[in-house]
Design an enzyme around this catalytic site. Sequence first.
Site, PDB file in Angstrom:
ATOM      1  N   GLY A  72       0.795  -1.235   0.000  1.00 27.08           N
ATOM      2  CA  GLY A  72       0.000   0.000   0.000  1.00 27.08           C
ATOM      3  C   GLY A  72       0.826   1.283   0.000  1.00 27.08           C
ATOM      4  O   GLY A  72       0.290   2.378   0.208  1.00 27.08           O
ATOM      5  N   SER A  73       2.147   1.189  -0.226  1.00 20.60           N
ATOM      6  CA  SER A  73       2.967   2.430  -0.178  1.00 20.60           C
ATOM      7  C   SER A  73       2.959   3.173  -1.509  1.00 20.60           C
ATOM      8  O   SER A  73       3.537   4.255  -1.620  1.00 20.60           O
ATOM      9  CB  SER A  73       4.415   2.073   0.200  1.00 20.60           C
ATOM     10  N   LYS A 112       3.734   1.731  -4.769  1.00 17.36           N
ATOM     11  CA  LYS A 112       4.768   1.283  -5.726  1.00 17.36           C
ATOM     12  C   LYS A 112       4.232   1.219  -7.149  1.00 17.36           C
ATOM     13  O   LYS A 112       4.835   1.751  -8.083  1.00 17.36           O
ATOM     14  CB  LYS A 112       5.308  -0.090  -5.312  1.00 17.36           C
ATOM     15  N   GLU A 159       4.913  -5.756 -10.270  1.00 20.99           N
ATOM     16  CA  GLU A 159       4.829  -6.974  -9.471  1.00 20.99           C
ATOM     17  C   GLU A 159       3.787  -7.926 -10.090  1.00 20.99           C
ATOM     18  O   GLU A 159       2.675  -7.503 -10.363  1.00 20.99           O
ATOM     19  CB  GLU A 159       4.398  -6.588  -8.060  1.00 20.99           C
ATOM     20  N   TYR A 182      -2.804 -16.058   2.523  1.00 17.14           N
ATOM     21  CA  TYR A 182      -3.412 -15.208   3.563  1.00 17.14           C
ATOM     22  C   TYR A 182      -4.421 -15.995   4.406  1.00 17.14           C
ATOM     23  O   TYR A 182      -4.606 -15.732   5.583  1.00 17.14           O
ATOM     24  CB  TYR A 182      -4.080 -13.979   2.929  1.00 17.14           C
ATOM     25  N   GLU A 239       9.315  -3.534  -9.820  1.00 14.10           N
ATOM     26  CA  GLU A 239       8.565  -3.400  -8.562  1.00 14.10           C
ATOM     27  C   GLU A 239       8.894  -4.607  -7.679  1.00 14.10           C
ATOM     28  O   GLU A 239       8.629  -5.752  -8.065  1.00 14.10           O
ATOM     29  CB  GLU A 239       7.070  -3.351  -8.859  1.00 14.10           C
TER      30      GLU A 239
END
Length: 224
Positions: free
Chosen positions: A19-20, A22, A40, A58, A92
Amino acid sequence: AMTSLNSRPFTVLVEGNIGSGKTTFVEHFKQFEDISLLTEPVEEWRNLRGWNLLDLMYKDPAKWAMTFQSYVAMTMLEMHRRPTSTPVKLMERSLYSARYCFVEHMRKEGTIHPAQFAVLDEWFRFIDREIPIEVDLIVYLRATPSVVYERIRKRARSEEQCVPLSYLEALHSLHENWLVNRTHAECPAPVLMIDADLDLSQITEEYKKSEHQILRQAVNVVMQ
Ligand SMILES: Cc1cc2cn([C@H]3C[C@H](O)[C@@H](CO)O3)c(=O)nc2[nH]1
């Protein structure tokens, strides 16, 4: 377009927490024809022959983290080794964030069993020893965990909705160790820090700062 005079492109890694920003940062460079952009391969991780490894990881990390991280590492190696015709290559994430951030965290948490970690680490060491991977610059999108936590909720990528703030804080510390405290010697490239807490309207100015750095360094490499 600049033609690269030497065998390999000026290679930039774009690193940062979930979430930064990229992908947004990398897409900003679509405007330059001399830069190849390698985002990515999340879609590959979400659909490997019909299996959503990201979701499996997850949902049941203890069972799937090793499998997921070993496939991520393979897709990252493919990106590092992918030839590009342009003098600059923007990637990325990388094998380095795979090893120093994600796998490291899963090892510390016990999500990956020590025997599984040993196998992944042997792979990383083998690759580091045997396969030339060049990195010339790392752009670090440095963000506060609470800021990226909010963004992940807004972005609403379904697999990530269960990601707790504590996970983002742990990943942040591991990025800081690697890119600010420089605790890992295997990837000695200089780091250009971007304030990734800025929201979209303000961050274009920050991008311009990195544009100058990347393109100027790229010109140096090409003109060598
Ligand atoms: C190199 C690397 C990237 C990467 C991403 N991820 C996760 C974090 C995000 O939820 C999603 C997309 O970055 O994949 C991971 O668990 N392990 C990773 N290792």
